[in-house]
Design an enzyme around this catalytic site. Sequence first.
Site, PDB file in Angstrom:
ATOM      1  N   ASP A 100       0.853  -1.195   0.000  1.00 44.53           N
ATOM      2  CA  ASP A 100       0.000   0.000   0.000  1.00 44.53           C
ATOM      3  C   ASP A 100       0.886   1.242   0.000  1.00 44.53           C
ATOM      4  O   ASP A 100       2.084   1.163   0.297  1.00 44.53           O
ATOM      5  CB  ASP A 100      -0.935   0.018   1.219  1.00 44.53           C
ATOM      6  CG  ASP A 100      -0.180   0.070   2.552  1.00 44.53           C
ATOM      7  OD1 ASP A 100       0.868  -0.603   2.678  1.00 44.53           O
ATOM      8  OD2 ASP A 100      -0.630   0.784   3.475  1.00 44.53           O
ATOM      9  N   GLU A 166       0.022  -1.091   5.826  1.00 41.76           N
ATOM     10  CA  GLU A 166       1.093  -0.539   6.644  1.00 41.76           C
ATOM     11  C   GLU A 166       0.930   0.960   6.875  1.00 41.76           C
ATOM     12  O   GLU A 166       1.120   1.451   7.992  1.00 41.76           O
ATOM     13  CB  GLU A 166       2.462  -0.822   5.997  1.00 41.76           C
ATOM     14  CG  GLU A 166       3.632  -0.624   6.947  1.00 41.76           C
ATOM     15  CD  GLU A 166       4.145   0.803   7.005  1.00 41.76           C
ATOM     16  OE1 GLU A 166       4.926   1.109   7.913  1.00 41.76           O
ATOM     17  OE2 GLU A 166       3.776   1.627   6.134  1.00 41.76           O
TER      18      GLU A 166
HETATM   19  N1  BES Z   1       8.695   3.168   5.389  1.00 43.02           N
HETATM   20  C1  BES Z   1       8.064   3.858   6.469  1.00 43.02           C
HETATM   21  C2  BES Z   1       8.845   3.731   7.761  1.00 43.02           C
HETATM   22  C3  BES Z   1       9.990   4.686   7.836  1.00 43.02           C
HETATM   23  C4  BES Z   1       9.748   6.043   7.813  1.00 43.02           C
HETATM   24  C5  BES Z   1      11.264   4.228   7.931  1.00 43.02           C
HETATM   25  C6  BES Z   1      10.778   6.937   7.883  1.00 43.02           C
HETATM   26  C7  BES Z   1      12.277   5.112   7.989  1.00 43.02           C
HETATM   27  C8  BES Z   1      12.056   6.474   7.968  1.00 43.02           C
HETATM   28  C9  BES Z   1       6.665   3.327   6.684  1.00 43.02           C
HETATM   29  O1  BES Z   1       6.017   3.079   5.472  1.00 43.02           O
HETATM   30  C10 BES Z   1       5.848   4.347   7.434  1.00 43.02           C
HETATM   31  O2  BES Z   1       5.514   5.350   6.853  1.00 43.02           O
HETATM   32  N2  BES Z   1       5.519   4.075   8.688  1.00 43.02           N
HETATM   33  C11 BES Z   1       4.603   4.847   9.451  1.00 43.02           C
HETATM   34  C12 BES Z   1       4.064   3.925  10.506  1.00 43.02           C
HETATM   35  C13 BES Z   1       2.852   4.410  11.211  1.00 43.02           C
HETATM   36  C14 BES Z   1       1.650   4.493  10.280  1.00 43.02           C
HETATM   37  C15 BES Z   1       2.536   3.474  12.354  1.00 43.02           C
HETATM   38  C16 BES Z   1       5.304   6.035  10.081  1.00 43.02           C
HETATM   39  O3  BES Z   1       6.491   5.955  10.429  1.00 43.02           O
HETATM   40  O4  BES Z   1       4.656   7.080  10.206  1.00 43.02           O
HETATM   41 MN    MN Z   2       7.198   2.021   4.187  1.00 43.37          MN
HETATM   42 MN    MN Z   3       5.388   4.992   4.614  1.00 48.84          MN
END
Ligand code: BES
Ligand code: MN
Ligand code: MN
Length: 478
Positions: A100, A166
Amino acid sequence: MANVEKYFELVDQSQQQFIETLREVVAIPSVSGDASKRNEVIRMGNWLQARWEALGAVCKRVEPGKQNLDGTELDLPPVILGQYGNDPTKKTVLVYGHYDVQPALLSDGWETDPFTLVEKPDGRLVGRGSTDDKGPVLGWLLCAETHKQAGLELPVNLKFCFEGMEESGSEGLDQVIVDEADKWFRGTDVVCISDNYWLGTNKPCLTHGLRGVSYFHLQVEGPGADLHSGVFGGTVHEPMVDLVHLLAKLVDNKGRIQVPGIYDQVMPVTEEEERTYEGLEFSHAALAKDLKNDVIIHKEERDTLKHRWRFPTLSIHGVEGAFHSSGDKTVIPARVRGKFSLRTVPNMEPAKVSELVTKYLNDEFAKLNSKNTMRVIETHGGRWWYSSPNHPNFVAGAAATEKVYGVKPDLTREGGSIPVTLTFEEALGVNVLLLPMGAADDGAHSINEKLDKRNFIQGIKLLGCYLYEVAQTDLATA
Ligand code: BES
Ligand code: MN
Ligand code: MN
């Protein structure tokens, strides 16, 4: 020629084809946070499953149930579990990724349609999801397809877990992982996740920490309907005025959280940790360029990294119910909901965070002597993850990085969150490595998100090469 060399050669010959495949998946607007796009998310899951099955993988499609999004009942997109190869003499690597993406509209400021991949002359592959996380998810698939095409076996058994929620809090996924720990995931030796980014734009890294997140809504309501400010302004308690007062109490403009006790559980910085900030590919000059303006709070690079990686932060995201369009509207909104979240770090406990935040807001609201009512609602949470970078799984990741990029990777932590990382570690009892494909300036979640062609192609090599390295590593020396 060694198998891995043959693999590299075929990857190089297939570059244009790989980009076409990325184009195909970017064109599926699998936005999990948009109820009207749910069919597209499911279509993206179907695409992945069909492609892996065509290759000979055995897939299991888990439908985690229903979701209530803004009052509509929606099917949760499938979690695609898979098994590719089942040789008892080989190790088993489980990979995770999400299919997604974040929402994107041309009107947000994109230079081109977000769901049409554009290959720029400077090598950028621009499109929503290119780096987060469709590029890396394709990386595993293209690695397996390329091996088959070359008549090579993968050096390990591959299991995979691809989800479509996710970006919306991975609803339903934790339960699937716990339920399948001794079933589908049985026999997993290590986990690898490619869903984060390099610290800069040139030097690859391995990542051994993520922050958690605790998300809150702060609702203030008063009158039963919106009011005319000329008639009622100054004579009633305005929900928006109360809310603004409360939001302003959460964090100061130097990033310091104002909630009493919030820093008490934060692990102190040791001298050993202090040394880990040396020699990383990270500069304020490059950061300011990514930000398109120097709005950096801290003076020293290492303080910026500490506040990204190992201190909690609080951000204010928006206000629901408030007047937000252009033009002037003289309204008093009757009910407003402020949205904010904290990023949490070792050793903060989510329940304690929730308790402290709620108590503080209740106390501050009481001081306002308002006749409105206020409510703090915690909507979702995810725990932080911190792991040792000395595990053989990381040694394998480092060796693969050196082979593909010719440099030793930086060891990093991340400010963002992938809550499922800790679930895998705990439920399966195995080591998890974060092996990023994209670079710091990719602009995940932002406009003009991109993945550099170099990172995509070398990244496909990297993921494959990592499998060879794990295959040769003695995991018992952990
Ligand atoms: N790929 C990201 C996680 C991420 C963000 C890793 C920045 C490294 C740096 C993931 O898709 C994401 O956006 N995660 C969300 C999780 C939340 C919805 C619980 C986030 O970090 O806001
Ligand atoms: Mn991600
Ligand atoms: Mn993300």
